[in-house]
Design a protein around this motif. Structure first.
Motif, PDB file in Angstrom:
ATOM      1  N   ARG A   1      86.973  20.127 -42.398  1.00  0.00           N
ATOM      2  CA  ARG A   1      86.697  19.039 -41.459  1.00  0.00           C
ATOM      3  C   ARG A   1      86.245  19.535 -40.081  1.00  0.00           C
ATOM      4  NH1 ARG A   1      92.192  15.662 -41.933  1.00  0.00           N
ATOM      5  NH2 ARG A   1      92.973  17.791 -42.266  1.00  0.00           N
ATOM      6  N   GLU A   2      85.705  18.605 -39.324  1.00  0.00           N
ATOM      7  CA  GLU A   2      85.302  18.879 -37.955  1.00  0.00           C
ATOM      8  C   GLU A   2      86.524  18.789 -37.036  1.00  0.00           C
ATOM      9  OE1 GLU A   2      82.443  19.897 -37.367  1.00  0.00           O
ATOM     10  OE2 GLU A   2      80.948  18.916 -38.634  1.00  0.00           O
ATOM     11  N   ALA A   3      86.490  19.555 -35.958  1.00  0.00           N
ATOM     12  CA  ALA A   3      87.559  19.518 -34.968  1.00  0.00           C
ATOM     13  C   ALA A   3      87.001  19.050 -33.632  1.00  0.00           C
ATOM     14  CB  ALA A   3      88.185  20.894 -34.805  1.00  0.00           C
ATOM     15  N   LEU A   4      87.789  18.254 -32.946  1.00  0.00           N
ATOM     16  CA  LEU A   4      87.467  17.894 -31.564  1.00  0.00           C
ATOM     17  C   LEU A   4      88.300  18.774 -30.648  1.00  0.00           C
ATOM     18  CD1 LEU A   4      86.793  14.585 -29.866  1.00  0.00           C
ATOM     19  CD2 LEU A   4      88.719  15.918 -28.995  1.00  0.00           C
ATOM     20  N   VAL A   5      87.629  19.392 -29.695  1.00  0.00           N
ATOM     21  CA  VAL A   5      88.296  20.147 -28.642  1.00  0.00           C
ATOM     22  C   VAL A   5      87.979  19.424 -27.346  1.00  0.00           C
ATOM     23  CG1 VAL A   5      88.538  22.369 -27.496  1.00  0.00           C
ATOM     24  CG2 VAL A   5      87.982  22.294 -29.935  1.00  0.00           C
ATOM     25  N   GLY A   6      89.016  18.857 -26.724  1.00  0.00           N
ATOM     26  CA  GLY A   6      88.789  18.030 -25.551  1.00  0.00           C
ATOM     27  C   GLY A   6      89.211  18.710 -24.257  1.00  0.00           C
TER      28      GLY A   6
ATOM     29  N   ALA B   1      84.141  17.037 -24.086  1.00  0.00           N
ATOM     30  CA  ALA B   1      84.688  17.459 -25.373  1.00  0.00           C
ATOM     31  C   ALA B   1      83.590  18.165 -26.149  1.00  0.00           C
ATOM     32  CB  ALA B   1      85.211  16.259 -26.173  1.00  0.00           C
ATOM     33  N   MET B   2      83.982  18.816 -27.205  1.00  0.00           N
ATOM     34  CA  MET B   2      83.007  19.414 -28.108  1.00  0.00           C
ATOM     35  C   MET B   2      83.501  19.226 -29.532  1.00  0.00           C
ATOM     36  SD  MET B   2      83.743  23.493 -27.725  1.00  0.00           S
ATOM     37  CE  MET B   2      83.228  23.814 -29.397  1.00  0.00           C
ATOM     38  N   ILE B   3      82.551  19.211 -30.457  1.00  0.00           N
ATOM     39  CA  ILE B   3      82.856  19.088 -31.875  1.00  0.00           C
ATOM     40  C   ILE B   3      82.375  20.352 -32.567  1.00  0.00           C
ATOM     41  CG2 ILE B   3      82.517  17.749 -33.987  1.00  0.00           C
ATOM     42  CD1 ILE B   3      83.919  16.154 -31.865  1.00  0.00           C
ATOM     43  N   MET B   4      83.243  20.961 -33.358  1.00  0.00           N
ATOM     44  CA  MET B   4      82.872  22.156 -34.106  1.00  0.00           C
ATOM     45  C   MET B   4      83.708  22.222 -35.375  1.00  0.00           C
ATOM     46  SD  MET B   4      84.698  25.102 -31.798  1.00  0.00           S
ATOM     47  CE  MET B   4      84.019  26.384 -32.833  1.00  0.00           C
ATOM     48  N   GLY B   5      83.339  23.113 -36.276  1.00  0.00           N
ATOM     49  CA  GLY B   5      84.082  23.260 -37.508  1.00  0.00           C
ATOM     50  C   GLY B   5      85.491  23.785 -37.247  1.00  0.00           C
ATOM     51  N   ALA B   6      86.480  23.098 -37.786  1.00  0.00           N
ATOM     52  CA  ALA B   6      87.869  23.536 -37.589  1.00  0.00           C
ATOM     53  C   ALA B   6      88.089  24.943 -38.141  1.00  0.00           C
ATOM     54  CB  ALA B   6      88.826  22.553 -38.260  1.00  0.00           C
ATOM     55  N   ALA B   7      87.394  25.287 -39.221  1.00  0.00           N
ATOM     56  CA  ALA B   7      87.591  26.593 -39.852  1.00  0.00           C
ATOM     57  C   ALA B   7      87.296  27.732 -38.890  1.00  0.00           C
ATOM     58  CB  ALA B   7      86.721  26.714 -41.104  1.00  0.00           C
ATOM     59  N   SER B   8      86.311  27.562 -38.026  1.00  0.00           N
ATOM     60  CA  SER B   8      85.963  28.620 -37.074  1.00  0.00           C
ATOM     61  C   SER B   8      87.132  28.921 -36.149  1.00  0.00           C
ATOM     62  CB  SER B   8      84.738  28.200 -36.243  1.00  0.00           C
ATOM     63  OG  SER B   8      83.622  27.972 -37.075  1.00  0.00           O
ATOM     64  N   LEU B   9      87.779  27.879 -35.676  1.00  0.00           N
ATOM     65  CA  LEU B   9      88.922  28.059 -34.787  1.00  0.00           C
ATOM     66  C   LEU B   9      90.108  28.648 -35.539  1.00  0.00           C
ATOM     67  CD1 LEU B   9      88.509  24.694 -32.888  1.00  0.00           C
ATOM     68  CD2 LEU B   9      88.137  26.963 -31.922  1.00  0.00           C
ATOM     69  N   LEU B  10      90.323  28.209 -36.754  1.00  0.00           N
ATOM     70  CA  LEU B  10      91.440  28.731 -37.551  1.00  0.00           C
ATOM     71  C   LEU B  10      91.260  30.213 -37.831  1.00  0.00           C
ATOM     72  CD1 LEU B  10      91.876  25.792 -40.085  1.00  0.00           C
ATOM     73  CD2 LEU B  10      93.348  26.346 -38.146  1.00  0.00           C
ATOM     74  N   ARG B  11      90.050  30.626 -38.150  1.00  0.00           N
ATOM     75  CA  ARG B  11      89.819  32.035 -38.489  1.00  0.00           C
ATOM     76  C   ARG B  11      89.926  32.945 -37.271  1.00  0.00           C
ATOM     77  NH1 ARG B  11      85.843  30.164 -42.650  1.00  0.00           N
ATOM     78  NH2 ARG B  11      86.814  30.660 -44.652  1.00  0.00           N
ATOM     79  N   LEU B  12      89.776  32.368 -36.097  1.00  0.00           N
ATOM     80  CA  LEU B  12      89.901  33.148 -34.868  1.00  0.00           C
ATOM     81  C   LEU B  12      91.289  32.990 -34.241  1.00  0.00           C
ATOM     82  CD1 LEU B  12      86.391  32.470 -33.296  1.00  0.00           C
ATOM     83  CD2 LEU B  12      87.231  34.652 -34.183  1.00  0.00           C
ATOM     84  N   ASP B  13      92.220  32.458 -35.014  1.00  0.00           N
ATOM     85  CA  ASP B  13      93.598  32.234 -34.532  1.00  0.00           C
ATOM     86  C   ASP B  13      93.629  31.357 -33.291  1.00  0.00           C
ATOM     87  OD1 ASP B  13      94.815  33.747 -36.570  1.00  0.00           O
ATOM     88  OD2 ASP B  13      94.447  35.609 -35.474  1.00  0.00           O
TER      89      ASP B  13
ATOM     90  N   ARG C   1      93.663  25.228 -30.108  1.00  0.00           N
ATOM     91  CA  ARG C   1      92.558  24.556 -29.427  1.00  0.00           C
ATOM     92  C   ARG C   1      92.111  23.291 -30.156  1.00  0.00           C
ATOM     93  NH1 ARG C   1      89.978  27.245 -25.345  1.00  0.00           N
ATOM     94  NH2 ARG C   1      89.364  25.094 -24.892  1.00  0.00           N
ATOM     95  N   ILE C   2      92.577  23.085 -31.372  1.00  0.00           N
ATOM     96  CA  ILE C   2      92.192  21.896 -32.138  1.00  0.00           C
ATOM     97  C   ILE C   2      93.016  20.698 -31.656  1.00  0.00           C
ATOM     98  CG2 ILE C   2      92.100  20.818 -34.418  1.00  0.00           C
ATOM     99  CD1 ILE C   2      91.773  23.596 -35.628  1.00  0.00           C
ATOM    100  N   ASP C   3      92.348  19.734 -31.045  1.00  0.00           N
ATOM    101  CA  ASP C   3      93.041  18.534 -30.588  1.00  0.00           C
ATOM    102  C   ASP C   3      93.045  17.437 -31.646  1.00  0.00           C
ATOM    103  OD1 ASP C   3      93.733  19.377 -27.940  1.00  0.00           O
ATOM    104  OD2 ASP C   3      91.621  19.237 -27.418  1.00  0.00           O
ATOM    105  N   GLN C   4      92.015  17.401 -32.483  1.00  0.00           N
ATOM    106  CA  GLN C   4      91.939  16.368 -33.511  1.00  0.00           C
ATOM    107  C   GLN C   4      91.084  16.863 -34.665  1.00  0.00           C
ATOM    108  OE1 GLN C   4      89.733  12.870 -32.388  1.00  0.00           O
ATOM    109  NE2 GLN C   4      90.524  11.611 -34.058  1.00  0.00           N
TER     110      GLN C   4
END
Length: 297
Positions: free
Chosen positions: A92-97, A153-165, A169-172
């Motif tokens: 899924r996509e992640a919102l970082v606000g 805010a920005m929208i990006m793939g949640a997986a990218s943030l998860l893989r970078l620990d 930073r994932i708000d939604q």
């Protein structure tokens, strides 16, 4: 003992992904030596980076290439095989606000950074009052840009943030009913040279069958649209317990004013056929005209 060279892009995310692959390979093959080779591309686009890795494979400079699968072109290269898809993480996509922490909480006119036409179109279809701006660069570049205050805010793939620990930073996590992800998002792809049996065996040891068939359907959908890999189209497949594959697809106009969504289901063994059939359904329902707008723009 043969040394296996793993090819990767230079970005922080690509390097983290490749280290993860190497660690898993070492667990399965402790007697084999693995080395990571960073492959630079003259063309820094995602397509250019993928082409550089494929060239390195063809020239025998690397034995296994690791990609973020959503960036791997659906057009195959002769002599190169996608042999494995490790277990997919969050698609899924992640919102970082910056202050608002949910898409619904963003005020009218809020500036949201995205880096794809697919995200822009679906966000505007959901909330036409938002100001969607292009936001380029790797994950760290985008997070830095958010901190400047230029974006709300920005929208990006949640997986990218998860893989970078960077889970914090994932708000939604955005419901796919609002923004459907890119085909292959959250999955890695491992390619090898056709005929290199040893590299193929090593790479295949990381294959996760459910993830492989899901992305096979999604990539077949994108390929069958015939509009190229960079268009306002999205797809997500899920696999039920009885091996039924459910594939959702979306095609939209760049401004989000027109959006067509459809779904298909069938046996997982027919994943590519299901992707193809769903694409044909959407094209017949008006998707051809929408993709024509994308191509003309």
């Amino acid at each position: 003992m043969r040394v296996i060279v793993i090819g990767a892009r230079a970005s922080l995310l690509a390097q983290a992904q490749t280290r993860w692959v190497v660690e898993r390979l070492k667990e399965n093959w402790p007697e084999t030596e693995f080395k990571i080779r960073t492959v630079q591309a003259k063309n820094t686009s995602e397509v250019g980076a993928a082409e550089a890795l494929r060239q390195a494979l063809s020239k025998r400079e690397v034995d296994i290439a690791v990609y973020s699968l959503k960036h791997l072109p659906t057009q195959e290269t002769p002599g190169i095989r996608l042999i494995a898809v490790p277990k997919r993480v969050e698609p899924r996509e992640a919102l970082v606000g910056r202050s608002a922490k949910r898409l619904e909480e963003l005020p009218k006119g809020a500036v949201v950074g995205v880096n794809s036409l697919r995200r822009k179109a679906q966000l505007l279809a959901y909330r036409s009052d938002l100001c969607i701006r292009n936001l380029e660069g790797d994950v760290d570049d985008r997070l830095t840009a958010l901190g400047t205050g230029e974006y709300d805010a920005m929208i990006m793939g949640a997986a990218s943030l998860l893989r970078l620990d960077l889970r914090n930073r994932i708000d939604q996590l955005i419901d796919p009913e609002i923004v459907l992800p890119a085909p292959g998002q959250g999955a890695l792809g491992l390619e090898v040279r056709q005929g290199d049996d040893w590299a193929e065996e090593l790479a295949y040891s990381l294959n996760h069958r459910a993830s492989f068939v899901r992305v096979a359907a999604e990539r077949a959908f994108l390929r069958a649209l015939g509009a190229g890999d960079e268009c306002a189209a999205a797809a997500l497949a899920t696999l039920e317990g009885d091996d039924t594959l459910v594939l959702q697809g979306v095609v939209a106009s760049p401004d989000g004013r027109e959006l067509i969504r459809a779904e298909i289901e069938g046996d997982a063994e027919e994943a590519p056929e299901l992707g193809h059939d769903l694409a044909q359904d959407l094209l017949a329902e008006g998707g051809r005209e929408l993709l024509g707008i994308v191509q003309a723009g």
